[in-house]
Every structure is written in C-alpha cells, then in structure tokens.
Design an enzyme around this catalytic site. Sequence first.
Site, PDB file in Angstrom:
ATOM      1  CB  SER A 249      -0.816  -0.163   1.169  1.00  6.02           C
ATOM      2  OG  SER A 249      -1.824   1.049   1.116  1.00  6.02           O
ATOM      3  CG  ASP A 441      -6.205  -3.621  -3.716  1.00  2.00           C
ATOM      4  OD1 ASP A 441      -6.987  -2.844  -3.202  1.00  2.00           O
ATOM      5  OD2 ASP A 441      -5.475  -2.783  -3.744  1.00  2.00           O
ATOM      6  CG  HIS A 498      -4.886  -3.013  -0.174  1.00  2.00           C
ATOM      7  ND1 HIS A 498      -4.527  -2.355  -1.174  1.00  2.00           N
ATOM      8  CD2 HIS A 498      -4.330  -2.815   0.810  1.00  2.00           C
ATOM      9  CE1 HIS A 498      -3.574  -1.545  -1.110  1.00  2.00           C
ATOM     10  NE2 HIS A 498      -3.223  -1.697   0.906  1.00  2.00           N
TER      11      HIS A 498
END
Length: 523
Positions: A249, A441, A498
């Site tokens: 991320s 994601d 994710h």
Amino acid sequence: MILHTYIILSLLTIFPKAIGLSLQMPMALEASYASLVEKATLAVGQEIDAIQKGIQQGWLEVETRFPTIVSQLSYSTGPKFAIKKKDATFWDFYVESQELPNYRLRVKRNNPEVLKVDFTKQYSGYLDVEADDKHFFYWFFESRNDPQNDPIILWLNGGPGCSSLTGLFFELGSSRINENLKPIFNPYSWNGNASIIYLDQPVNVGFSYSSSSVSNTVVAGEDVYAFLQLFFQHFPEYQTNDFHIAGESYAGHYIPVFADEILSQKNRNFNLTSVLIGNGLTDPLTQYRYYEPMACGEGGAPSVLPADECENMLVTQDKCLSLIQACYDSQSAFTCAPAAIYCNNAQMGPYQRTGKNVYDIRKECDGGSLCYKDLEFIDTYLNQKFVQDALGAEVDTYESCNFEINRNFLFAGDWMKPYHEHVSSLLNKGLPVLIYAGDKDFICNWLGNRAWTDVLPWVDADGFEKAEVQDWLVNGRKAGEFKNYSNFTYLRVYDAGHMAPYDQPENSHEMVNRWISGDFSFH
C-alpha cells in the site's frame, strides 16, 4: 493498507470524512477565514498572499467540487496516549554507535512460551531518538528454517499511519488472532524461510510514540536507516545474509525512498538485496487513471457503479490528473495537498460510497473501519496488559491505524509525490525490484500498478516494455501472470485483494520464497 490500511488504512483515511480530517480553527478566527485555502494557509502559518494564484485555484477547485470539505476541516489533534516507560533493568541490551550519536536501540529477548505466537527466537524493543522524543517499536522473529543463513525481511505496512503488526497477525506472520484472542499458527508465514522484522513507523503508529510527528516519507527514511544499522550491529551474525525490504500500500512510497537512502550510505553494515512492493501507491499520475476502469468492469470483475457514475469519474479525471501533474512539477505541499483531496474524492469516492470493500472488489465490508472484523481482534489482543508487558510496549493503547498521521501526510503533500522516480534509481543501481498486485483490489489496483511499471523510465525500460507476459504457476496451477526483464518484475496475483498474503496465503508464500531464493525472474 492505504490509510493504506496497512497501506489500506491509509487509503481509507484519505477521504476527509473517513479520516475525520480536522483542520478546525479557533472559533474567533472561523468567520474571517472562510475559504479552504485560507484555512490551509492558517494551519501551517503561511500568508495567503505568498501562495501562487495557480495553486490557490487548485484549492478553490476542491472547495467548489466538494463544498462540505470546508466544514470538515479542523486544525486540531487528538490526545496523546499515556506512556509507560520501562525501567532500565527491563531491557536486555542497549545498542549505540558513534556514527549515529542521536540514536539508541533497546532490545528485549522474548520468551516464546508467554505469547505462543511462534516457537522461534524473538526480540522486541524500541529505537530511541531522545533529542526528538521519537521511539519506534519493532518485533523480530527468527526464521523457522535456518536463521543463520536465511535472508532477513523488513516488513512495512502503509496507511500512512498503520501498524506493521497488522501484517504480522493478519497476513504473512507467524500466527493469526481468532475471535477468542488466541494465536492460531500460520503454516504459510513468511518466516518459514526468512527472519522478519516488523517495524512500526513513522512515530505514533502502533506501539511507536513521540510528542512530535513525521509528515513525509523522506524524513521517515533517515530513522529507518538508523534502526537497521543498529539492529545489524547488535546481530552481526546476520550482516552477511541477504536483506530485503517488503511492504504494501503506502509502502509504495516508503520503500523506494528507504532503499535509496540505504544505498546512499557507504558505511552500512548490512546487505540490501532487493525490495518487494505489494499493491502499492507509487506513481499517482499513472495509477489514478485506473480507478474508473477498475470500478466499471474493465479490471476482471463486474462493474460496481452505474453508467452515470462511471461517466462522472471520467469527466473529473482530467482535472485530477492536471492537479497531480502540478504536484509532480512543484512538489510543494500547497500544490500536492489539493491534488490528493480532489482526486481521492473524485476517483475513489464513488466506489467508497457503495459501501463495498475497497480492498477487495468481490466483497462487502464485514465490520470495522477497515472492512475486516478480524482486524478488531488484533487490536483487542494487543491491548491486553500481559501482551504489552511481554513485548515491553510503552504505549497504553494500541491502534491498527492512526488517522491523524494519515491527515498529516496528506496536508504535507506527501500523498501525490512522484516516488516512482526512486524506483528508477534503484533499478539503475542494479537492485532487484518486485511489484506484485492482487487483482481484486480497488484502492491500489493491478491495472494501475501494471501501467506505471510499463512506462517507468530506467536503463532497461525498452526491454521491460517488450517483455512477454507469462503465466505464473504454483504447483502446476495458474496463480497469476508476470513480466520480467533484467532486475525488474511485475506480478499479478490472481484472486487476491489488497492484502495478497491474506487472500492467497499459499501462493504468496511461494512468491516470496522464490524471490528471496534469488529467482528474481520467476522463470
């Protein structure tokens, strides 16, 4: 998440309402400073007349498009949690260096039988920067296999503002925490063939704390280098082992900068071997073009938005990209902050308002601020006194993500800066780089990650662009697809969100084992 949460958390936090953006002024000033740009300049102590007209226009564009944001801004910070400093006798070792006079590492040898998270040798403690009152928490697990020869991995979650202990207990670590707050052994832990350091950074994330704050990635990099230098000084048996930095991320910001900082240090006592970034945010100018395709049926999943919402995302995309380009050109907070506010609302907002999980387009949110109820189990577990006592935690309250840090990074302009330039630097210096992306994601989706790797300028960019996409096989099954040339690899992980190690633990385990074994091409 991108808060990222881990990075994700950070991503969630970028939405003013979600992160509780608060830039509220004293009431006496509220009436005289009505506009968003005036509030922003007051917050950081800069005169509005000193701000270029073009930049002011960017802020006005945000205010016009999203008028409610003005009322959501407040210039305030929450209370600092109580600090419980441990007696000097609690710590087994103190590590200092003449080369780093402002830093000190505290080390506690953990008894694995107390928490039963893993049976391997473990250490926890703090990196102290007393002059700045900064204290970074870490937790180290030796490899289950051959710790004297296996690689070392530094794991970083994102946000910005999310604890790396989320990675430990939710994704790739030794155990998961169940609803009864008991550790459940993870057979696919990444410390199966590597020792892992989980570091809570920047300060005021997880068990880390400070009376000050960090609001940009570059400053955080200096502290991470100091931590690693002292860590390997204390554990010289690991100095010649391969060392990798991995994260996800918002770590797509952190890792390129941290690795570049490390390579610039000629006297480092450890062997940086590669970096791995999962579902990262690294090149916003390219990646923000792909929220509309991912939300509207072009990313391998059905559209989650009606046609008019998709059309509106396209309408606002040009303005979004022009704001990001202005940020790339100036890299100033007053240019970059409105780009983040505008683009996150215009390009992520429509999807977020559906209530679906931004980390997995297949799912609804199943509870909690980060869409996963299991994350709440982790918070509760780490807030137990016996756990904190065993680790030497000096903060009385643990939170997975700190939304104030997320806000600080956003208003410092860090969110939209071109950190992919550091990836170019790493590749040009010969460092292997793996960019992997779970393809379900939304918030740091595979389309955007594939796109920026394809256009990244570096010495072998032409070869990478022309390289064929090939099937990635795990146990004879298609688990994804990859593209490799020289020291650069992009990997799409099928049926993962994710947090790929959470959704595809076995395949992610195979991915990291193959990479750290030196198979940087996945052939």
